[in-house]
Design a protein around this motif. Structure first.
Motif, PDB file in Angstrom:
ATOM      1  N   GLY A  77       3.886   5.587  -5.648  1.00 62.58           N
ATOM      2  CA  GLY A  77       3.834   5.579  -7.099  1.00 62.58           C
ATOM      3  C   GLY A  77       2.837   6.568  -7.676  1.00 62.58           C
ATOM      4  N   THR A  78       1.749   6.804  -6.959  1.00 62.63           N
ATOM      5  CA  THR A  78       0.746   7.748  -7.471  1.00 62.63           C
ATOM      6  C   THR A  78       1.249   9.190  -7.422  1.00 62.63           C
ATOM      7  OG1 THR A  78      -0.333   8.025  -5.309  1.00 62.63           O
ATOM      8  CG2 THR A  78      -1.147   6.254  -6.712  1.00 62.63           C
ATOM      9  N   ILE A  79       2.158   9.474  -6.499  1.00 64.03           N
ATOM     10  CA  ILE A  79       2.691  10.834  -6.365  1.00 64.03           C
ATOM     11  C   ILE A  79       3.868  11.064  -7.311  1.00 64.03           C
ATOM     12  CG2 ILE A  79       3.568  12.548  -4.701  1.00 64.03           C
ATOM     13  CD1 ILE A  79       2.563  10.752  -2.467  1.00 64.03           C
ATOM     14  N   SER A  80       4.557  10.004  -7.676  1.00 61.78           N
ATOM     15  CA  SER A  80       5.784  10.146  -8.471  1.00 61.78           C
ATOM     16  C   SER A  80       5.663   9.379  -9.791  1.00 61.78           C
ATOM     17  CB  SER A  80       6.987   9.645  -7.674  1.00 61.78           C
ATOM     18  OG  SER A  80       6.712   8.356  -7.123  1.00 61.78           O
ATOM     19  N   PRO A  81       5.020   9.966 -10.788  1.00 58.74           N
ATOM     20  CA  PRO A  81       4.773   9.270 -12.052  1.00 58.74           C
ATOM     21  C   PRO A  81       6.030   8.850 -12.812  1.00 58.74           C
ATOM     22  CG  PRO A  81       4.213  11.603 -12.217  1.00 58.74           C
ATOM     23  CD  PRO A  81       4.429  11.317 -10.776  1.00 58.74           C
ATOM     24  N   THR A 116       0.836  -1.210   0.000  1.00 58.43           N
ATOM     25  CA  THR A 116       0.000   0.000   0.000  1.00 58.43           C
ATOM     26  C   THR A 116       0.866   1.252   0.000  1.00 58.43           C
ATOM     27  OG1 THR A 116      -1.793  -1.143   1.161  1.00 58.43           O
ATOM     28  CG2 THR A 116      -1.794   1.262   1.247  1.00 58.43           C
ATOM     29  N   ARG A 147       2.464   1.678  -3.400  1.00 59.84           N
ATOM     30  CA  ARG A 147       1.453   2.102  -4.380  1.00 59.84           C
ATOM     31  C   ARG A 147       1.144   3.583  -4.213  1.00 59.84           C
ATOM     32  NH1 ARG A 147      -1.957  -1.513  -3.371  1.00 59.84           N
ATOM     33  NH2 ARG A 147      -3.328  -0.352  -1.976  1.00 59.84           N
ATOM     34  N   ASP A 148       1.007   4.033  -2.969  1.00 60.78           N
ATOM     35  CA  ASP A 148       0.751   5.449  -2.708  1.00 60.78           C
ATOM     36  C   ASP A 148       1.906   6.307  -3.210  1.00 60.78           C
ATOM     37  OD1 ASP A 148      -1.627   4.782  -1.541  1.00 60.78           O
ATOM     38  OD2 ASP A 148      -0.936   5.026   0.519  1.00 60.78           O
ATOM     39  N   ARG A 167       9.297  13.420 -11.032  1.00 57.23           N
ATOM     40  CA  ARG A 167       8.295  13.597 -12.079  1.00 57.23           C
ATOM     41  C   ARG A 167       8.800  14.652 -13.063  1.00 57.23           C
ATOM     42  NH1 ARG A 167       3.497  16.075  -8.318  1.00 57.23           N
ATOM     43  NH2 ARG A 167       4.221  18.233  -8.125  1.00 57.23           N
ATOM     44  N   GLU A 203       2.696  17.718  -0.871  1.00 55.73           N
ATOM     45  CA  GLU A 203       3.116  16.448  -1.473  1.00 55.73           C
ATOM     46  C   GLU A 203       4.394  15.936  -0.813  1.00 55.73           C
ATOM     47  OE1 GLU A 203       1.502  16.708  -6.072  1.00 55.73           O
ATOM     48  OE2 GLU A 203       3.264  17.880  -5.492  1.00 55.73           O
TER      49      GLU A 203
END
Length: 203
Positions: free
Chosen positions: A15-19, A9, A12-13, A113, A122
Motif C-alpha cells: 500500500g505504501t508503494i501504490s497510493p 505487513t 501494508r508495504d 498510482r 520499486e
C-alpha cells in the motif's frame, strides 16, 4: 498468528508503494482466486464490475501468459475495450502487474498510482512482496483430524454445544479446535474456514 502478521505487513508495504491502490488475486485455480485483496478506489471497482471487465482485463491476460513483472505501458497484450485508458480516468494512470506461481495456482497482482511510472527498484520491491504473498497464502495440504471433525459438524448445521457433545469434548475445546482451523486456513470466520476447506478439498 505469525502468518496473519506477515500477511498484514506485506499488504501494508504494498500500500505504501501504490497510493492509488492494488488488486491481488492469490492462487487462482479454475479461474477463481482463493483470496483477493483490493484497495482500488471504490468508483473504479464499481465501474470495473458493472462493465464486466474481469475476463477482458489485459493485465489478467498478461498474468496468465507470463511470469514476472511488467509496467502497464510496456504490455503487448491487446486492450480492445480500453480498460487501461478507462483506469487512467479514475486515477490509475501508471501501473505494474506481477505474476507468480504455477499456471495451476497462479497469483496475479497489479498496483497503480497517478503521479509517475514505477521505477525498476520499486518494481523489484513490488515483485518481491507479491511473490511473498504467494508463498504465505499457499493452501494447507491437510488439517488435523480434530480440526476436520469440528468443521464438519458445524458445516452440517450443529451448534457448538451439540457438536461438542457429539465429539465428547467441552464447548471450549470445540471452540479451540475451530480457532486453530481458522488460523490454519487464514480465515476470519468459521463459515469462511469451512468454505476454504471445501475449496481446498480438505472436507
Amino acid at each position: 498468528m505469525a502468518i496473519k502478521l506477515e500477511l498484514d505487513t506485506a499488504l501494508r508495504d504494498l500500500g505504501t508503494i501504490s497510493p492509488e491502490g492494488y488488486y491481488i488475486g492469490v492462487h487462482i485455480r479454475v479461474a477463481a482466486p482463493l483470496m483477493t485483496f483490493n484497495t482500488y478506489p471504490q468508483p473504479w471497482i464499481d465501474h470495473y464490475t458493472q462493465q464486466a471487465f474481469a475476463l477482458r482485463d489485459p493485465t489478467t491476460a498478461w498474468g496468465f501468459s507470463c511470469i514476472g513483472a511488467t509496467r502497464w505501458s510496456a504490455m503487448d497484450i491487446p486492450d480492445p475495450f480500453g480498460i487501461l485508458t478507462q483506469a487512467a480516468d479514475f486515477g490509475l494512470k501508471y501501473g505494474v502487474t506481477i505474476s507468480a506461481g504455477e499456471i495451476t495456482s497462479r497469483t496475479i497482482g497489479s498496483v497503480a498510482r497517478s503521479e509517475s511510472e514505477f521505477t525498476d527498484d520499486e518494481i523489484a520491491r513490488i515483485e518481491a512482496i507479491v511473490n511473498r504473498l504467494h508463498v504465505i497464502t499457499e493452501p494447507p495440504e491437510d488439517l488435523t483430524k480434530a480440526q476436520t471433525q469440528a468443521l464438519q459438524l458445524i458445516a452440517a448445521g450443529d451448534r457448538h454445544a451439540a457438536a461438542a457433545a457429539k465429539l465428547g469434548i467441552s464447548e471450549s475445546a470445540l471452540k479451540a479446535r475451530l480457532t486453530s482451523a481458522r488460523r490454519r486456513l487464514m480465515a476470519r470466520t468459521t463459515a469462511e474456514a469451512i468454505q476454504r476447506a471445501k475449496d481446498y478439498r480438505l472436507l
